[in-house]
Design a protein around this motif. Structure first.
Motif: not given
Lengths: 84, 84
Positions: A1, A7, A40-48, A59, A63-64, A75
């Motif tokens: 994972m 960001d 601002g926004r911080r988005i954490e995307i976890d990939f399987a 994405i 979307l973000l 990153r």
């Protein structure tokens, strides 16, 4: 994972009233040497499986973030085990 | 001039409906290998002089994060010249 961090920040030329409000509140905390605050926004995307930067970029773009007023930066940070 | 970045994320045990909404929208973009999306805030604080991590921690704790439901992480990123 694996985790990808996106960001999203307003472009520098766009006013940031939320950050400005924080900056204006700082003197009440006794902080006077801050020249600017931007929020601002911080988005954490976890990939399987493997992190997919191209996917993440798509994405973020669709979307973000709003590319008209926002910049984003993508990153891969680390294995989730390391992150946790 | 130096920049301090504060990342504020909901604690892992707190539900994140905003991130969940993004995660639910991903299959429509053809993305199926994302296991989780979490959305938080990224705050950039520019100091006029030396960056002051203790000050930044105080600002984060009192103004930027709700320590009941959010964790935050603070780091100095670079000279603004490098950042820009």
């Amino acid at each position: 994972m694996a985790r990808v961090v996106v960001d999203v920040m307003l472009k520098p030329e766009i006013l940031d009233p939320q950050g400005q409000a924080v900056a204006n509140a700082l003197p009440r905390l006794g902080v006077t040497d801050v020249s600017s605050v931007r929020i601002g926004r911080r988005i954490e995307i976890d990939f399987a499986g493997e992190p997919d930067l191209d996917r993440a970029r798509e994405i973020a773009d669709k979307l973000l973030a709003n590319p008209v007023i926002e910049d984003f930066d993508i990153r891969v940070v680390a294995d989730a085990a390391e992150v946790a």
